[in-house]
Scaffold this motif. Structure first.
Motif, short mmCIF file in Angstrom:
data_model
loop_
_atom_site.label_atom_id
_atom_site.label_comp_id
_atom_site.label_asym_id
_atom_site.label_seq_id
_atom_site.Cartn_x
_atom_site.Cartn_y
_atom_site.Cartn_z
N SER A 270 0.88 -1.22 0.07
CA SER A 270 0.03 -0.03 0.08
C SER A 270 0.91 1.28 -0.17
N PHE A 271 2.26 1.28 -0.01
CA PHE A 271 3.13 2.30 0.08
C PHE A 271 2.80 3.45 -0.97
N GLU A 272 2.71 3.08 -2.08
CA GLU A 272 2.58 4.04 -3.39
C GLU A 272 1.58 4.78 -2.93
N SER A 273 0.39 4.33 -2.97
CA SER A 273 -1.02 4.94 -2.86
C SER A 273 -1.07 5.83 -1.72
N VAL A 274 -0.50 5.27 -0.53
CA VAL A 274 -0.42 6.28 0.93
C VAL A 274 0.58 7.57 0.46
N SER A 275 1.88 7.06 -0.07
CA SER A 275 2.72 8.34 -0.51
C SER A 275 2.16 9.31 -1.19
N HIS A 276 1.40 8.72 -2.38
CA HIS A 276 0.78 10.03 -3.02
C HIS A 276 -0.24 10.60 -2.39
N CYS A 277 -1.00 10.29 -1.36
CA CYS A 277 -1.89 10.82 -0.62
C CYS A 277 -1.14 11.95 0.07
N LEU A 278 -0.20 11.61 0.89
CA LEU A 278 0.63 12.41 1.78
C LEU A 278 1.34 13.50 0.78
N LYS A 279 1.71 13.13 -0.38
CA LYS A 279 2.44 14.18 -1.01
C LYS A 279 1.49 15.19 -1.66
N THR A 280 0.23 14.73 -1.84
CA THR A 280 -0.83 15.83 -2.23
C THR A 280 -1.41 16.78 -0.94
N LEU A 281 -1.51 16.18 0.14
CA LEU A 281 -1.95 16.91 1.30
C LEU A 281 -0.72 17.98 1.72
N SER A 282 0.40 17.37 1.56
CA SER A 282 1.57 18.42 1.61
C SER A 282 1.90 19.54 0.76
N ALA A 283 1.62 19.34 -0.44
CA ALA A 283 1.51 20.28 -1.54
C ALA A 283 0.48 21.01 -1.37
N ARG A 284 -0.51 20.67 -0.95
CA ARG A 284 -1.81 21.97 -0.88
C ARG A 284 -1.84 22.50 0.51
N GLY A 285 -0.82 21.97 1.40
CA GLY A 285 -0.86 22.85 2.57
C GLY A 285 -1.75 22.51 3.67
N PHE A 286 -2.35 21.17 3.30
CA PHE A 286 -3.50 20.69 4.31
C PHE A 286 -3.01 20.26 5.70
N PRO A 287 -3.73 20.78 6.63
CA PRO A 287 -3.30 20.26 8.00
C PRO A 287 -3.20 18.60 8.08
N HIS A 288 -2.29 18.04 8.48
CA HIS A 288 -2.49 16.75 8.71
C HIS A 288 -1.22 15.86 9.51
N GLY A 289 -1.49 14.80 10.08
CA GLY A 289 -0.16 14.10 10.82
C GLY A 289 -0.21 12.83 10.35
N ILE A 290 0.77 12.16 10.73
CA ILE A 290 1.27 10.72 10.20
C ILE A 290 1.30 9.97 11.72
N ARG A 291 0.60 8.95 11.66
CA ARG A 291 0.62 7.98 12.74
C ARG A 291 1.16 6.54 12.49
N CYS A 292 2.42 6.46 13.50
CA CYS A 292 3.12 5.21 12.85
C CYS A 292 2.94 4.23 13.94
N THR A 293 2.72 2.94 13.70
CA THR A 293 2.49 1.92 14.67
C THR A 293 4.02 1.26 14.82
N VAL A 294 4.69 1.07 15.96
CA VAL A 294 5.92 0.43 16.13
C VAL A 294 5.72 -1.10 16.51
N MET A 295 6.56 -1.82 15.88
CA MET A 295 6.78 -3.30 16.37
C MET A 295 8.28 -3.52 16.38
N GLN A 296 8.50 -4.77 16.64
CA GLN A 296 9.92 -5.21 16.81
C GLN A 296 10.60 -4.83 15.53
N THR A 297 9.87 -5.00 14.44
CA THR A 297 10.25 -4.88 12.91
C THR A 297 10.97 -3.66 12.79
#
Length: 272
Positions: free
Chosen positions: A141-168
């Protein structure tokens, strides 16, 4: 009296991803979708409470055990309804959503134009994202989410990223912080250790060692401070004086797909 002016709707328990650690086991066999009448009633309840209490703002959030944008027609209708009904009463509407970011370009543009903020679940590095957050067919799913984030950033839209942490990925938190800042100009990155519930309830050994999480989080936070990016973890709030950890005991108004009221963003079903 319980008079909430903020409502969070769990529109569905279905999802277009099969994340290995999903706390709600989203996409199970018993599909639930919120009827529009329940969604509308919940929104009007919050708006009427705002009028009665003299609040200047009503807040609507889309969240839940599933991906809210899968109920796209319902989400867009309720967003416009909330804005219209709040405006009629002279109240501001603040509307946000949590999403996995697997969206079409049209959906991303609509979110930018019609909502006020988004929190995107994303595990950062390509190999981690594709392994931990695959699509239904097992593809990444990386490519799709990456495109979404780049668009949000380019448009100056308020957003954050939530990352789940595992042993990996616990030893890569600073690398993740560097990547999302450089690639997406992320302003707010939230790390959270995996919870052993839902789809990973029996998979012991997935959670990161506390010492490893703490040391790597500190390095990522230091990187964020130098870069001008907020790096957060829910248990680290040194500037906040509070008697509670979360909304569970403070009267949050969350509505499940079948119309039950919950005070917790992670209690989305009677079986939780």
């Amino acid at each position: 009296p319980f008079q909430p002016t903020e409502v969070t709707l769990f529109l569905t328990n279905q999802c277009n991803l099969r994340c290995t650690y999903c706390y709600a086991s989203a996409g199970g066999p018993h599909a639930q979708t919120m009827p529009s009448a329940i969604a509308e009633s919940a929104i009007l309840t919050a708006i009427n409470n705002a009028v009665f209490t003299g609040a200047s703002e009503v807040r609507l959030g889309f969240h839940g055990g599933g991906e809210p944008t899968l109920q796209w027609t319902l989400l867009t209708r309720m967003t416009l309804l909330c804005r219209h009904e709040a405006e009629k009463r002279g109240i501001k509407a603040n509307i946000s959503l949590a999403t996995n970011g697997v969206l079409s370009p049209h959906q991303v543009e609509w979110i930018v134009e019609n909502t006020d903020g988004a929190n995107v679940s994303f595990d950062g590095l390509r190999h981690v994202q594709d392994a931990q957050r695959p699509r239904l067919n097992g593809s990444g799913s990386f490519e799709s989410v990456s495109h979404c984030l780049k668009t949000l950033s380019a448009r100056g839209f308020p957003h954050g990223i939530r990352c789940t942490v595992m042993q990996t990925n616990v030893d890569h938190l600073e690398e993740i912080a560097d990547f999302v800042f450089r690639e997406y100009r992320c302003a707010h990155l939230h790390f959270e250790p995996v919870s052993l519930c839902g789809r990973c309830s029996t998979n012991t050994g997935l959670e990161p060692a506390p010492e490893a999480f703490v040391s790597n989080f500190r390095r990522a936070k230091a990187y964020g401070e130098a870069a001008g990016m907020t790096v957060a973890f829910s248990a680290v709030r040194p500037t906040t004086l509070t008697e509670h950890f979360c909304t569970g005991e403070t009267g949050a108004f969350c509505v499940t797909p079948n119309g039950h009221v919950s005070s917790c963003y992670e209690v989305t079903d009677e079986g939780d």
